[in-house]
Design a protein around this motif. Structure first.
Motif, PDB file in Angstrom:
ATOM      1  N   THR A   1      -7.042 -16.477  56.347  1.00  7.74           N
ATOM      2  CA  THR A   1      -5.715 -15.879  56.501  1.00  7.74           C
ATOM      3  C   THR A   1      -4.646 -16.739  55.840  1.00  7.74           C
ATOM      4  OG1 THR A   1      -6.355 -14.867  58.618  1.00  7.74           O
ATOM      5  CG2 THR A   1      -4.011 -15.039  58.155  1.00  7.74           C
ATOM      6  N   THR A   2      -3.926 -16.142  54.923  1.00  8.13           N
ATOM      7  CA  THR A   2      -2.802 -16.823  54.286  1.00  8.13           C
ATOM      8  C   THR A   2      -1.566 -16.691  55.172  1.00  8.13           C
ATOM      9  OG1 THR A   2      -2.069 -14.853  53.092  1.00  8.13           O
ATOM     10  CG2 THR A   2      -3.723 -16.246  52.012  1.00  8.13           C
ATOM     11  N   PRO A   3      -0.550 -17.513  54.964  1.00  5.49           N
ATOM     12  CA  PRO A   3       0.672 -17.378  55.779  1.00  5.49           C
ATOM     13  C   PRO A   3       1.267 -15.975  55.729  1.00  5.49           C
ATOM     14  CG  PRO A   3       0.706 -19.471  54.632  1.00  5.49           C
ATOM     15  CD  PRO A   3      -0.490 -18.720  54.101  1.00  5.49           C
ATOM     16  N   ALA A   4       1.220 -15.342  54.564  1.00  9.31           N
ATOM     17  CA  ALA A   4       1.810 -14.005  54.436  1.00  9.31           C
ATOM     18  C   ALA A   4       1.084 -12.966  55.275  1.00  9.31           C
ATOM     19  CB  ALA A   4       1.812 -13.577  52.966  1.00  9.31           C
ATOM     20  N   ASP A   5      -0.183 -13.208  55.607  1.00  6.53           N
ATOM     21  CA  ASP A   5      -0.970 -12.251  56.391  1.00  6.53           C
ATOM     22  C   ASP A   5      -1.074 -12.651  57.856  1.00  6.53           C
ATOM     23  OD1 ASP A   5      -1.503 -10.519  54.286  1.00  6.53           O
ATOM     24  OD2 ASP A   5      -3.243 -11.676  53.635  1.00  6.53           O
ATOM     25  N   ALA A   6      -0.325 -13.654  58.286  1.00  5.09           N
ATOM     26  CA  ALA A   6      -0.419 -14.129  59.671  1.00  5.09           C
ATOM     27  C   ALA A   6      -0.090 -13.025  60.663  1.00  5.09           C
ATOM     28  CB  ALA A   6       0.503 -15.331  59.886  1.00  5.09           C
ATOM     29  N   GLY A   7       0.919 -12.212  60.358  1.00  6.26           N
ATOM     30  CA  GLY A   7       1.298 -11.139  61.274  1.00  6.26           C
ATOM     31  C   GLY A   7       0.184 -10.134  61.482  1.00  6.26           C
ATOM     32  N   LYS A   8      -0.484  -9.756  60.392  1.00  7.63           N
ATOM     33  CA  LYS A   8      -1.589  -8.802  60.506  1.00  7.63           C
ATOM     34  C   LYS A   8      -2.719  -9.386  61.343  1.00  7.63           C
ATOM     35  CE  LYS A   8      -0.631  -6.504  56.108  1.00  7.63           C
ATOM     36  NZ  LYS A   8      -1.138  -6.188  54.752  1.00  7.63           N
ATOM     37  N   PHE A   9      -3.021 -10.668  61.129  1.00 12.19           N
ATOM     38  CA  PHE A   9      -4.089 -11.301  61.899  1.00 12.19           C
ATOM     39  C   PHE A   9      -3.753 -11.313  63.394  1.00 12.19           C
ATOM     40  CE2 PHE A   9      -5.785 -15.007  64.093  1.00 12.19           C
ATOM     41  CZ  PHE A   9      -7.140 -14.889  63.843  1.00 12.19           C
ATOM     42  N   VAL A  10      -2.538 -11.724  63.734  1.00 15.36           N
ATOM     43  CA  VAL A  10      -2.146 -11.807  65.143  1.00 15.36           C
ATOM     44  C   VAL A  10      -2.151 -10.428  65.781  1.00 15.36           C
ATOM     45  CG1 VAL A  10      -0.280 -12.425  66.724  1.00 15.36           C
ATOM     46  CG2 VAL A  10      -0.836 -13.931  64.812  1.00 15.36           C
ATOM     47  N   ALA A  11      -1.674  -9.424  65.051  1.00 22.17           N
ATOM     48  CA  ALA A  11      -1.694  -8.053  65.575  1.00 22.17           C
ATOM     49  C   ALA A  11      -3.124  -7.593  65.836  1.00 22.17           C
ATOM     50  CB  ALA A  11      -1.000  -7.106  64.597  1.00 22.17           C
ATOM     51  N   GLY A  12      -4.048  -7.960  64.949  1.00 23.05           N
ATOM     52  CA  GLY A  12      -5.454  -7.604  65.150  1.00 23.05           C
ATOM     53  C   GLY A  12      -6.043  -8.252  66.378  1.00 23.05           C
ATOM     54  N   GLN A  13      -5.705  -9.521  66.616  1.00 26.71           N
ATOM     55  CA  GLN A  13      -6.185 -10.208  67.808  1.00 26.71           C
ATOM     56  C   GLN A  13      -5.672  -9.532  69.080  1.00 26.71           C
ATOM     57  OE1 GLN A  13      -8.059 -13.769  67.446  1.00 26.71           O
ATOM     58  NE2 GLN A  13      -8.519 -12.137  66.007  1.00 26.71           N
ATOM     59  N   LEU A  14      -4.405  -9.129  69.065  1.00 29.37           N
ATOM     60  CA  LEU A  14      -3.820  -8.459  70.229  1.00 29.37           C
ATOM     61  C   LEU A  14      -4.514  -7.129  70.496  1.00 29.37           C
ATOM     62  CD1 LEU A  14      -1.677  -8.340  72.453  1.00 29.37           C
ATOM     63  CD2 LEU A  14      -0.119  -7.313  70.781  1.00 29.37           C
ATOM     64  N   SER A  15      -4.792  -6.395  69.440  1.00 35.13           N
ATOM     65  CA  SER A  15      -5.456  -5.107  69.598  1.00 35.13           C
ATOM     66  C   SER A  15      -6.825  -5.264  70.248  1.00 35.13           C
ATOM     67  CB  SER A  15      -5.593  -4.425  68.229  1.00 35.13           C
ATOM     68  OG  SER A  15      -6.230  -3.176  68.350  1.00 35.13           O
TER      69      SER A  15
END
Length: 534
Positions: free
Chosen positions: A441-455
């Motif tokens: 995960t690059t810094p620019a994709d951090a939001g997508k990664f965190v959202a996936g973990q929450l889901s």
């Protein structure tokens, strides 16, 4: 389709005394690599023998025709991403390819990651175990013979001496250039079905290699079988505490009293909700009330509505509570577990519960978090944590608190245990998600990664979920594509804020020089409050 985007699409998932605070609560802030959710348990029947992949899987293909219009490759045995070489600028057309898989097959596949110069440990299979055990895992590697690189799937027997997270059979590579794209072989399992790589037309500006991935309408998309996360249920709406859907309560779980002032909602607006805060100075000593108030005023001015505190040491509740009240902020308070065993009658737990009951500023409290990563750290068993939550609920509700409860842990702990008994005694589900510890995960994709973990964790309990910790370090070691830095932190925090800032607690307000640097050399450098300065 730019080369970098195409390559990325093909990457397969890879105590009250200040003098002893630093030692007693070091684990409170140790982020470590705890987003590793890969577990060595195959989802389909796995072939355990050695499998040799296509020779030259990662070597250049012959040049295409001079017109550079189409460049198909030969049929693949399994739907691994097809490497397409574009040696010159131009327009390339890759026709659709269909492969029928008749039996479950486990093979190697190529993934790539960009790393700066240095010595890097890559690949391997990460497994999470609850007790000492011996596991047999397949792992991907490469072999070179006569100059030809061949992908190979092999197995290894590994003895895990105690509960914990282990990375099995990684390899080391040395990068001499400023940055370099390296290939990491990964294990991939394909179930029976028809797999299709759709037709792609792409314009490239430089010589590059594009990987075209397959998808299937009859089988799961190729993903590591070692990550047994169930498909998440649709994210529930922001809850009120008399309404969220949840499993039927057990006989000994007591109904929680309703808040006297209506049904409060968690979450914020404008990409901001909460910030973690601990009243510790840079030397680990306790801050005074005036210094705490100064910090809290800045957090409030930045637009946050809530502070998350972890424990009751250092006079946290009187100091932070008074500052929060003056600044109009709410609190998320916690019961901290920092050692193995979470007996309800333990002196540390009893001391924290007593401190909370004596303080009793319930109008400030929006949420009580019982334990922080206690399952992941092996401090509590599932049954112990469930009993502790019930105990804390009984104590605090009897003292007048009528709001919601949760516990928070990393994804691997939620999906690697049978947590149904915990789900039945909490109101919302919480997780700590730090994208920096996911090497892809690059810094620019951090939001997508965190959202996936929450889901994922919302699906585990079928409860509304919130991120109780997330952030990005400004200094430390690179972890694959996840590199720390001042600009990288700004990019990552911006990504998380845009994606789901209203549901996250950012970690943390300031750096913590009193901490040990940790294996990532990053533990002291998570302060992000400056990014939200008014």
């Amino acid at each position: 389709m730019k080369a970098a985007a195409a390559a990325a699409a093909a990457v397969l998932a890879v105590g009250a005394s200040a003098s002893n605070h630093r030692h007693a609560h070091q684990a409170l802030f140790e982020k470590r690599g705890h987003n590793a959710s890969e577990v060595c348990v195959p989802g389909c029947t796995t072939i355990w023998k050695t499998i040799t992949g296509e020779a030259g899987l990662w070597t250049p293909l012959p040049p295409p025709p001079a017109t550079a219009t189409a460049w198909p490759t030969g049929p693949a045995v399994v739907p691994t991403p097809i490497p397409q070489v574009c040696p010159t600028p131009g327009t390339y057309t890759f026709p659709a390819t269909t492969i029928v898989v008749t039996e479950t097959t486990t093979v190697c596949a190529a993934s790539t990651t960009v790393v700066p110069s240095g010595t890097w440990t890559l690949g391997g299979v990460t497994t999470v175990v609850e007790t000492a055990t011996t596991v047999v895992c397949p792992y991907a590697t490469t072999k070179t013979e006569n100059g030809v690189v061949t992908s190979v799937l092999e197995t290894t027997t590994y003895v895990c001496p105690s509960a914990g997270t282990y990375t099995i059979a990684p390899y080391t590579t040395i990068v001499t250039a400023a940055t370099e794209t390296v290939v990491v072989p990964v294990v991939s399992t394909y179930c029976p079905g028809t797999w299709t790589a759709p037709a792609v037309v792409t314009v490239v500006e430089t010589a590059t290699v594009i990987y075209c991935p397959f998808s299937s309408s009859e089988a799961p998309a190729p993903a590591p079988t070692w990550a047994p996360a169930p498909p998440p249920a649709p994210a529930p709406a922001v809850p009120t505490w008399d309404a969220p859907p949840k499993p039927a309560p057990t006989e000994d779980s007591k109904p929680k009293p309703k808040p006297e002032t209506g049904s409060p909602k968690l979450g914020g607006s404008g990409g901001k909700w909460a910030m973690t805060y601990t009243p510790y100075a840079h030397d680990g000593q306790c801050k005074g009330a005036d210094e705490v108030l100064s910090d809290v005023k800045k957090i409030a001015a930045a637009g946050f509505t809530t502070l998350r505190v972890y424990s009751t040491d250092c006079g946290t509740l009187p100091k932070v509570g008074a500052a929060a009240k003056e600044c109009g902020l709410s609190l998320i308070i916690g019961i901290f577990i920092g050692e193995v065993g979470c007996d309800n009658a333990s002196p540390d737990v009893a001391e924290q519960v007593s401190a909370i009951k004596a303080w009793a500023e319930w109008d400030l409290v929006k949420l009580v978090v019982v334990a922080n990563e206690a399952l992941f750290n092996g401090f509590c068993s599932v049954s112990q944590l469930r009993d502790l939550i019930v105990h804390v609920k009984s104590e605090l509700s009897g003292a007048g608190y009528g709001g919601p409860y949760t516990t928070t842990d990393v994804v691997s702990a939620w999906i690697g245990n049978d947590v149904s008994s915990i789900c039945s005694v909490i109101d919302v589900v919480g997780t700590n998600a730090h994208a920096y510890f996911n090497a892809g995960t690059t810094p620019a994709d951090a939001g997508k990664f965190v959202a996936g973990q929450l889901s994922i964790v919302e699906g585990v309990c079928n409860l509304p979920g919130y991120i109780m910790e997330t952030g990005w370090p400004t200094s430390g070691n690179c972890n694959g594509a996840a590199c720390p830095g001042v600009s990288e932190q700004a990019t990552a925090i911006s990504s998380i804020k845009a994606e789901l800032g209203e549901k996250v607690v950012f970690f943390s307000y300031t750096d913590d020089p009193w901490k040990k640097p940790g294996s990532c050399n990053c533990e002291q450098h998570w302060g992000c409050g400056q990014l939200f300065s008014a």
